[in-house]
Design an enzyme around this catalytic site. Structure first.
Site, short mmCIF file in Angstrom:
data_model
loop_
_atom_site.label_atom_id
_atom_site.label_comp_id
_atom_site.label_asym_id
_atom_site.label_seq_id
_atom_site.Cartn_x
_atom_site.Cartn_y
_atom_site.Cartn_z
N SER A 1 0.81 -1.20 0.00
CA SER A 1 0.00 0.00 0.00
C SER A 1 0.85 1.26 0.00
O SER A 1 1.93 1.31 0.59
CB SER A 1 -0.91 0.01 1.23
OG SER A 1 -1.56 1.24 1.36
N LYS A 2 0.34 2.29 -0.65
CA LYS A 2 0.99 3.60 -0.61
C LYS A 2 0.22 4.55 0.29
O LYS A 2 0.16 5.74 0.07
CB LYS A 2 1.09 4.18 -2.03
CG LYS A 2 2.15 3.48 -2.87
CD LYS A 2 2.41 4.23 -4.15
CE LYS A 2 3.53 3.57 -4.94
NZ LYS A 2 3.84 4.29 -6.19
#
Length: 493
Positions: free
Chosen positions: A253-254
């Site tokens: 995830s960013k």
């Protein structure tokens, strides 16, 4: 061929750990071949640029020890290294493409593009553009320009046939050209898109190897055809694999902060590792094990050792997970190698942030035995809280007894220990350990010091988990230890 690699982030926010990983591989390869590693800032998406992001990004890279030979702050023969400062160069080569019939001016308005997109999507075409300005007569182009109509420059992608993308990790990847549209190279504000800017920059900066995420592979045919149009030699393309969450379910995830997956804290920002109590060499060692192996079943190694073996061609193209538990293990291994003073200085800010004022002298005493217990620097807070605050007393005398140290024996042992420590000279680790060990052997039913020493440690520190007794006593100091024992002895009355 001189090896020249680059890391080319956008200053649109925090530095993602995946970016550090990509930079590490480019850096290692350049260092292995005595080449150059460049830092180039791709900031042409001005709407998304975040103030201070560039400075933060460079500070993060430096913390990891990833130095660059050319870049915004150090200069170099192919600067400037910030794309918005190279605007005239991109415009020059966009015009060259137009003059040589490889690109054209597209005057489509936002409303026109929206209508175009709706019509194409109704036909199942998601390209978003129907090429209506591709073959506009010259006189019509001149007329629209004279009217002041804004335009973008689009590349003339081949309409049929195939494009082979040579990827170092995958071989030639073949794409049908009819799946592509004519992508924008130069925006109406005169700034380039990624497609044009990085091709021009990689050529003029003499980049030999382009390392980037595999998500760019599907647009690589545009770049291959751009290099062909210019007549420039294309660098070696290396599309690095996807990094997955520790569970293997989905791309890392960013999100803008750490999150938890299956009970494991997942760190995303480079700053989260920097602030989370990790050593930069441990994080780099951890990242170097992602998608590449050192060999000989060795997992812990220095970056100097990695340089001697690293080859981009050995990187696996398969998606790879980030095993965060391995990072904690590695960090613990590196902590064990730290000198006591360096470890004390590293730990102290975390103690202070937790409201614990502990002097360096006390920390120096407990660091040697603590080294094997720490995975991250904040772990020290739980072990060393007793040094910075007054801990609760045992609830009763029974709480500091043992089956081999009954109540009467415990009372006698603690009184003797109190009097010993109040008068012991010299008050050193060696003297304290020898004398308290003797008291334990004297008063326990089985003649072994362990039961007393364990209860004594709990009594002195007020913690079930703490450094060993003797170091804890020295770190606390005579006055504090004796004062605490004076509070505990009445429990035996």
């Amino acid at each position: 061929m001189t090896v020249r690699t680059r890391f080319a982030p956008s200053p649109t926010g925090y530095l993602h750990i995946g970016g550090v990983w990509a930079a590490l591989f480019a850096w290692l390869y350049a260092r292995r071949h005595d080449g150059q590693f460049l830092l180039r800032i791709e900031d042409t998406d001005t709407k998304r640029t975040v103030p201070g992001a560039l400075e933060s990004l460079m500070a993060s890279l430096r913390w990891f020890g990833l130095d660059w030979d050319e870049g915004p702050d150090v200069g170099g023969p192919y600067g400037p290294y910030i794309q918005t400062e190279r605007k005239a160069l991109y415009q020059k080569w966009a015009n060259w493409l137009i003059e040589n019939d490889f690109a054209y001016k597209c005057f489509a308005t936002p409303e026109e593009l929206a209508e175009m997109r709706r019509e194409l999507e109704a036909k199942g075409d998601r390209s978003g553009y129907d090429r209506r300005y591709r073959d506009l007569p010259v006189e019509e182009v001149v007329k629209l320009e004279a009217e002041g109509r804004p335009y973008v420059v689009r590349f003339k992608m081949p309409l049929d046939g195939q494009t082979a993308v040579p990827d170092l990790l995958r071989g030639d990847v073949i794409f049908d050209n009819d799946q592509f549209t004519d992508y924008v190279l130069l925006k109406s504000n005169g700034l380039p898109t990624y497609h044009l800017a990085h091709v021009v920059d990689d050529h003029f900066m003499q980049i030999s190897h382009i390392t980037r995420g595999v998500e760019w592979l599907n647009t690589a045919p545009i770049h291959v055809n751009l290099f062909k149009a210019f007549g420039w030699e294309m660098p070696v393309l290396v599309h690095l694999p996807v990094i997955l969450n520790p569970s293997g379910k989905g791309k890392l995830s960013k999100r803008h902060q750490a999150f938890t997956e299956a009970g494991t804290e997942i760190l995303v920002r480079a700053s989260e590792f920097m602030e989370g109590g990790y050593l930069p060499e441990a994080v780099l060692n951890f990242l170097a094990n992602i998608g590449w192996t050192f060999g000989d079943d060795i997992e812990k190694f220095t970056m100097d050792e990695a340089m001697a073996r690293f080859d981009l061609a050995d990187v696996s193209p398969s998606p790879t997970k980030l095993p965060y538990s391995k990072l904690d293990w590695l960090n613990g291994q590196y902590i064990q190698e730290m000198e006591p003073l360096a470890l004390a200085q590293a730990v102290r800010p975390y103690l202070e942030a937790a409201g614990l004022e502990v002097n360096v002298e006390a920390l120096l005493v407990v660091m040697p035995p603590m080294r094997v217990r720490l995975k991250r620097f904040p772990d020290a807070i739980g072990f060393l809280r007793f040094l910075g605050e007054e801990m609760p007393l045992p609830e009763s005398a029974e709480a500091i007894t043992h089956k081999h140290l009954p109540l009467d024996s415990a009372a006698a042992a603690f009184r003797e220990a109190r009097n010993l420590l109040a008068n012991l000279e010299p008050f050193t680790l060696e003297e304290i350990s020898a004398k308290l060990f003797a008291i334990g052997e004297k008063h326990t039913a089985n003649g072994k010091a362990g039961p007393f020493l364990g209860q004594m440690r709990f009594a002195v520190t007020g913690q079930k988990v703490s450094p060993p007794l003797f170091e804890s006593v020295v770190a606390l100091g005579r006055d504090r230890v004796v004062a605490r024992l004076d509070q505990i002895l009445p429990l035996f009355a």
